[in-house]
Motif scaffolding. Structure first.
Motif, PDB file in Angstrom:
ATOM      1  N   VAL A   1       0.853  -1.187   0.000  1.00  0.00           N
ATOM      2  CA  VAL A   1       0.000   0.000   0.000  1.00  0.00           C
ATOM      3  C   VAL A   1       0.892   1.241   0.000  1.00  0.00           C
ATOM      4  O   VAL A   1       1.773   1.394   0.843  1.00  0.00           O
ATOM      5  CB  VAL A   1      -0.934   0.027   1.224  1.00  0.00           C
ATOM      6  CG1 VAL A   1      -1.812   1.275   1.183  1.00  0.00           C
ATOM      7  CG2 VAL A   1      -1.798  -1.227   1.254  1.00  0.00           C
ATOM      8  N   VAL A   2       0.640   2.123  -0.967  1.00  0.00           N
ATOM      9  CA  VAL A   2       1.457   3.325  -1.142  1.00  0.00           C
ATOM     10  C   VAL A   2       0.545   4.536  -1.325  1.00  0.00           C
ATOM     11  O   VAL A   2      -0.473   4.462  -2.024  1.00  0.00           O
ATOM     12  CB  VAL A   2       2.395   3.182  -2.356  1.00  0.00           C
ATOM     13  CG1 VAL A   2       3.126   4.488  -2.645  1.00  0.00           C
ATOM     14  CG2 VAL A   2       3.404   2.061  -2.116  1.00  0.00           C
ATOM     15  N   VAL A   3       0.923   5.641  -0.703  1.00  0.00           N
ATOM     16  CA  VAL A   3       0.196   6.900  -0.820  1.00  0.00           C
ATOM     17  C   VAL A   3       1.002   7.866  -1.679  1.00  0.00           C
ATOM     18  O   VAL A   3       2.213   8.008  -1.502  1.00  0.00           O
ATOM     19  CB  VAL A   3      -0.054   7.530   0.569  1.00  0.00           C
ATOM     20  CG1 VAL A   3      -0.576   8.957   0.435  1.00  0.00           C
ATOM     21  CG2 VAL A   3      -1.023   6.679   1.371  1.00  0.00           C
ATOM     22  N   GLU A   4       0.325   8.505  -2.623  1.00  0.00           N
ATOM     23  CA  GLU A   4       0.963   9.540  -3.427  1.00  0.00           C
ATOM     24  C   GLU A   4       0.865  10.849  -2.645  1.00  0.00           C
ATOM     25  O   GLU A   4      -0.187  11.480  -2.599  1.00  0.00           O
ATOM     26  CB  GLU A   4       0.276   9.667  -4.786  1.00  0.00           C
ATOM     27  CG  GLU A   4       0.972  10.612  -5.743  1.00  0.00           C
ATOM     28  CD  GLU A   4       0.351  10.643  -7.124  1.00  0.00           C
ATOM     29  OE1 GLU A   4       0.916  11.312  -8.003  1.00  0.00           O
ATOM     30  OE2 GLU A   4      -0.708  10.001  -7.319  1.00  0.00           O
ATOM     31  N   VAL A   5       1.956  11.231  -2.014  1.00  0.00           N
ATOM     32  CA  VAL A   5       1.950  12.423  -1.172  1.00  0.00           C
ATOM     33  C   VAL A   5       1.703  13.678  -2.001  1.00  0.00           C
ATOM     34  O   VAL A   5       0.927  14.558  -1.629  1.00  0.00           O
ATOM     35  CB  VAL A   5       3.282  12.551  -0.402  1.00  0.00           C
ATOM     36  CG1 VAL A   5       3.292  13.835   0.441  1.00  0.00           C
ATOM     37  CG2 VAL A   5       3.495  11.335   0.490  1.00  0.00           C
TER      38      VAL A   5
END
Length: 400
Positions: free
Chosen positions: A387-391
């Protein structure tokens, strides 16, 4: 080429005379490099020639709690200033880890009191740096890092703890914690041998996907647990010989019937009843590696219930062992692990599955506030991969 120092307001550039200095020192001129000398500059110019803002947003643990939403709040603060050996990184992506709530609950270091930063891993562009750090990096370089404070628009990172990467792609981010955990744990504690049977729990998750691939590369027969047919299909594509969808199959019964001799190695991250099944399924001389126990992280104690009264007898009868793995204890192995994985990735020999929440309720995880949704999403078991968030979106060049 002249070296450039930025003025205090970041707008002017003062060329330094260097010919005489070079002649006296005997040092040959180096390739052009932008240096932000922190003794003169308190405001920076980034590599796209746009001013860095004076303020930013970041997530801070303001109250100790395993409830991430309760423990963490978004705050507006000044953009930090990098020290002499530091980089100022504009974050593009940040990784979500199960241990984010262990951190917010204060379980790793009870002496640390709120408020403190959160987020373990980030990737982005260098937009400022100290003078010493400029010997290794320059403004515009893309780096990834493993350390606290990644849930922020900008983060100061020691240059020596940063890793240069070709681009700000989330695939590189998956290697920093999830990939490194699987690589080092299996290499140092798994003692894998060709032909052995390896069970990976939560196999379609952030670190499980790597454990499956590394075990397969070692010539092992790989079993992987997952929660859906979609995840089972994914596991087959990365080399899992026997995906087990525990929502439709009984894990304990399946292991007993299909693997009566037991499994040689277990890569375990769930805990509780799954850990009990794993212990009971060990073969003679089996090794069980505990890299986490996510099923208990959201509880007050952080530890799931485990019926272990007969554990010594079970291990003795099988000459089996349980081995714990915590990545910070194996930092000496980190550089080699990361280098090896980067090479595999560049050669197309490693799959780094990323889940940015495109199919989640609310859509793609974009912006710091989406970190809360991303943590909930992972704990609901909906993710496939890391799971990755695009900051922040990748910047578009302002050149005509």
């Amino acid at each position: 080429m002249s070296r450039t120092l930025l003025t205090r307001n970041g707008r002017g550039a003062i060329p330094l005379l260097r010919g005489r200095a070079d002649a006296l020192s005997g040092v040959r001129p180096v390739a052009r490099r932008l240096v932000i000398d922190m003794s003169y500059s308190a405001h920076f110019m980034d590599f796209k020639a746009s001013s860095i803002p004076s303020g930013m947003r970041k997530l801070v643990v303001s109250k100790l709690s395993p409830n991430f939403r309760e423990a963490v709040s978004a705050q507006s603060v000044a953009v930090p200033t990098p020290g002499d050996a530091d980089l100022l990184v504009r974050n593009r992506f940040a990784g979500i880890n199960a241990s984010d709530i262990n951190y917010s609950a204060g379980r790793y270091d009870p002496s640390v009191k709120p408020p403190f930063d959160t987020g373990f891993e980030g990737i982005g562009e260098v937009v400022g740096l100290g003078l010493s750090a400029s010997s290794r990096y320059t403004v515009g370089d893309t780096v990834a890092y493993f350390g606290s404070g990644a849930f922020a628009e900008y983060t100061v990172v020691p240059a020596k703890e940063s890793v240069a990467v070709p681009a700000a792609k989330p695939e590189f981010l998956t290697l920093l914690v999830s990939g490194a955990t699987a690589y080092i744990a299996l290499k140092r504690l798994g003692d894998l041998a060709k032909g052995e049977t390896v069970l990976v729990t939560a196999a379609a998750g952030g670190t499980g996907q790597f454990a499956v691939q590394f075990a397969k590369r070692a010539g092992c027969h790989v079993i992987g647990t997952c929660s859906s047919d979609e995840k089972a299909g994914f596991l087959k594509t990365i080399g899992c010989d026997r995906p087990i969808n525990y929502t439709t199959e009984d894990l304990a019964k399946t292991l007993r019937s299909e693997y009566p001799r037991g499994v040689d190695v277990v890569y375990e991250s769930v805990g509780g009843s799954v850990l009990e099944v794993a212990v009971n399924s060990l073969a003679n001389k089996g090794r069980l590696i505990v890299i986490g126990f996510i099923s208990g992280y959201q509880t007050a104690s952080g530890i799931p219930a485990f019926r272990g009264a007969t554990l010594p007898a079970k291990l003795l009868q099988k000459s089996a062992s349980i081995r714990g793995f915590f990545l910070p204890h194996f930092i000496s192995d980190y550089k080699e692990a990361l280098g090896s994985m980067m090479q595999m990735l560049s050669q197309g020999k490693l799959v780094c599955e990323v889940d940015c929440g495109d199919s989640s309720e609310g859509g793609r995880f974009v912006g710091l506030e989406s970190v809360f949704r991303a943590v909930d999403y992972m704990y609901a078991g909906k993710n496939l991969g890391k799971v990755v968030v695009e900051v922040a979106p990748t910047p578009v060049s302002n050149k005509l």
